[in-house]
Design an enzyme around this catalytic site. Structure first.
Site, mmCIF file in Angstrom:
data_model
loop_
_atom_site.group_PDB
_atom_site.id
_atom_site.type_symbol
_atom_site.label_atom_id
_atom_site.label_comp_id
_atom_site.label_asym_id
_atom_site.label_seq_id
_atom_site.Cartn_x
_atom_site.Cartn_y
_atom_site.Cartn_z
ATOM 1 N N ASN A 143 0.826 -1.193 -0.019
ATOM 2 C CA ASN A 143 0.124 -0.008 0.036
ATOM 3 C C ASN A 143 1.123 1.201 0.083
ATOM 4 O OD1 ASN A 143 -1.753 2.096 0.384
ATOM 5 N ND2 ASN A 143 -2.350 1.459 2.785
ATOM 6 N N TRP A 144 1.080 1.766 -1.078
ATOM 7 C CA TRP A 144 2.084 3.010 -1.193
ATOM 8 C C TRP A 144 1.330 4.072 -0.718
ATOM 9 C CZ3 TRP A 144 4.465 2.509 -6.785
ATOM 10 C CH2 TRP A 144 5.066 1.091 -6.945
ATOM 11 N N LYS A 145 0.245 4.361 -0.227
ATOM 12 C CA LYS A 145 -0.226 5.408 0.219
ATOM 13 C C LYS A 145 -0.060 6.715 -0.580
ATOM 14 C CE LYS A 145 -0.079 3.428 4.719
ATOM 15 N NZ LYS A 145 -0.047 3.393 6.188
ATOM 16 N N HIS B 192 -9.598 1.225 4.894
ATOM 17 C CA HIS B 192 -8.231 1.441 5.553
ATOM 18 C C HIS B 192 -8.347 2.466 6.489
ATOM 19 C CE1 HIS B 192 -4.193 2.577 6.428
ATOM 20 N NE2 HIS B 192 -3.738 1.393 5.833
ATOM 21 N N GLU C 176 -6.756 4.748 7.709
ATOM 22 C CA GLU C 176 -6.475 6.240 7.385
ATOM 23 C C GLU C 176 -7.764 6.867 6.552
ATOM 24 O OE1 GLU C 176 -2.797 5.681 5.489
ATOM 25 O OE2 GLU C 176 -2.052 4.905 7.237
ATOM 26 N N GLU D 224 -5.360 -4.519 10.683
ATOM 27 C CA GLU D 224 -4.323 -3.833 10.935
ATOM 28 C C GLU D 224 -4.718 -2.978 12.157
ATOM 29 O OE1 GLU D 224 -2.318 -2.897 6.971
ATOM 30 O OE2 GLU D 224 -4.148 -1.520 7.074
ATOM 31 N N GLY E 94 2.687 2.423 10.644
ATOM 32 C CA GLY E 94 3.595 3.591 10.499
ATOM 33 C C GLY E 94 4.289 4.078 11.799
ATOM 34 N N SER F 130 3.373 -1.843 10.457
ATOM 35 C CA SER F 130 4.809 -1.975 10.470
ATOM 36 C C SER F 130 5.364 -3.470 10.227
ATOM 37 C CB SER F 130 5.327 -1.374 11.853
ATOM 38 O OG SER F 130 5.044 -0.209 12.161
HETATM 39 P P1 PGA Z 1 2.912 0.267 7.719
HETATM 40 O O1 PGA Z 1 1.411 0.422 6.894
HETATM 41 O O2 PGA Z 1 3.656 -0.766 7.116
HETATM 42 O O3 PGA Z 1 3.679 1.559 7.117
HETATM 43 O O4 PGA Z 1 2.964 0.358 8.916
HETATM 44 C C1 PGA Z 1 0.731 -0.537 6.967
HETATM 45 C C2 PGA Z 1 -0.715 0.036 6.154
HETATM 46 O O5 PGA Z 1 -1.040 1.100 6.560
HETATM 47 O O6 PGA Z 1 -1.393 -0.885 5.598
#
Ligand code: PGA
Length: 255
Positions: free
Chosen positions: A9-11, A95, A97, A167, A173, A213
C-alpha cells in the site's frame, strides 16, 4: 491451504508513473520466481498506468480506494469503472486512514464493498483497533463491530472472495509491530466470527493479512503463524529491496 498474499500500500507516495516505474523495474526481477505467494501493489491513482508493465509479471494491481457510484456529481471520487478500464484487480477498502481521517463508516465501506464484489474486484478490507481500545481490553469488540457492519448482507460465496487485513492502528507507520502472538490471536478471533456468521469452511478459506509495520526483519515470524496469510505493507513496500524480502518471507512460509 490458503495461498499467502502480500500487498504493498503505497499510500500518497510514488504517485507519478516514472516514480512508480522506477521501483517496479527493480522489484519485478527480484520476485518473478515467487509463485507461492500472490503479490499486489496499490499505488496512487495517478500511477495506475503502470498496469501496462505489470501485465506480463506475477504482480497484480490494486487501488487504494473507490467510490460506490459509477458516475455523476461526486467531486474528487474515483469510479469503479475507471479502475476497471485501467486493469485494476484489487481494491483496498476501509483502510484505517480512510476511516479516521476521512470519517468512513462501516456502512459506507459496506456499500463500496458490495459494488466492488459485483464488479469482480478482489476487495482487501481493513479492520483494526486503536491503542486505547486495546488497552481497555476492547480489541475483540471493535473487530466484531467492524466485521458486522462492513460485511453486512455479504453472502458466503462473496465472503470467500474477500481478503481481510487485520491492521491494529497503533502499529501502522509507528515501527511498533504487533507480536506474532497478538496478531495470531486477533486472526483466530476473526475466523471465529466468520464461523459464527457463515461456517467453518468459509472461515478457513478467507485469507487474513496482517498489517502494521511489517518489515523484512519481522515478516517471517508473523507469516509463520497458522492464521496469518501474508501482509499488507505500507512503508516497507516503497523500496524494492525491502518489499521483495517481505514477499520472500511469505513465499518461504507458504506451506
Ligand atoms: P505500515 O502501513 O506498514 O507503514 O505500518 C501498513 C498499512 O497502513 O497498510
Amino acid at each position: 491451504m490458503r495461498k499467502p498474499i502480500v500487498g504493498g500500500n503505497w499510500k500518497m507516495n510514488r504517485g507519478t508513473p516514472e516514480n512508480a516505474r522506477e521501483m517496479l523495474d527493480e522489484l519485478i526481477p527480484k520476485v518473478k520466481e515467487m509463485k507461492d505467494v500472490d503479490i499486489v501493489i496499490a499505488p496512487p491513482f495517478t500511477a495506475l498506468s503502470v498496469a501496462s508493465i505489470l501485465k506480463v509479471t506475477n504482480i497484480k494491481l490494486g487501488a487504494q480506494n473507490m467510490f460506490y457510484e459509477e458516475k455523476g456529481a461526486y467531486t474528487g471520487e474515483i469510479s469503479p469503472l475507471f479502475l476497471r478500464s485501467l486493469d485494476v484487480e484489487y481494491v483496498i477498502l476501509g483502510h484505517s486512514e480512510r476511516r479516521n481521517i476521512f470519517n468512513e463508516s462501516n456502512e459506507l465501506i459496506n456499500k463500496k464493498l458490495k459494488v466492488a464484489l459485483s464488479m469482480d474486484f478482489i476487495p482487501i478490507v481493513c479492520i483494526g483497533e486503536h491503542l486505547e481500545e486495546r488497552k481497555a481490553g476492547k480489541t475483540k469488540n471493535v473487530i466484531k463491530e467492524q466485521m458486522e457492519g462492513t460485511f453486512k448482507e455479504i453472502t458466503k460465496k462473496e465472503m470467500e472472495e474477500i481478503i481481510i487485513a487485520y491492521e491494529p492502528i497503533w502499529a501502522i507507520g509507528t515501527g511498533e509491530t504487533a507480536t506474532p502472538e497478538q496478531a495470531e490471536d486477533a486472526h483466530i478471533y476473526v475466523r471465529e466470527i466468520l464461523t459464527e456468521k457463515y461456517n467453518d469452511n468459509t472461515a478457513n478459506r478467507v485469507r487474513i493479512q496482517y498489517g502494521g509495520s511489517v518489515k523484512p526483519h519481522n515478516a517471517k515470524k508473523l507469516f509463520e503463524k497458522d492464521n496469518i496469510d501474508g501482509g499488507l505493507v505500507g512503508g516497507a513496500s516503497l523500496e524494492a529491496d525491502s518489499f521483495a524480502s517481505i514477499i520472500k518471507a511469505a513465499q518461504e512460509t507458504s506451506n
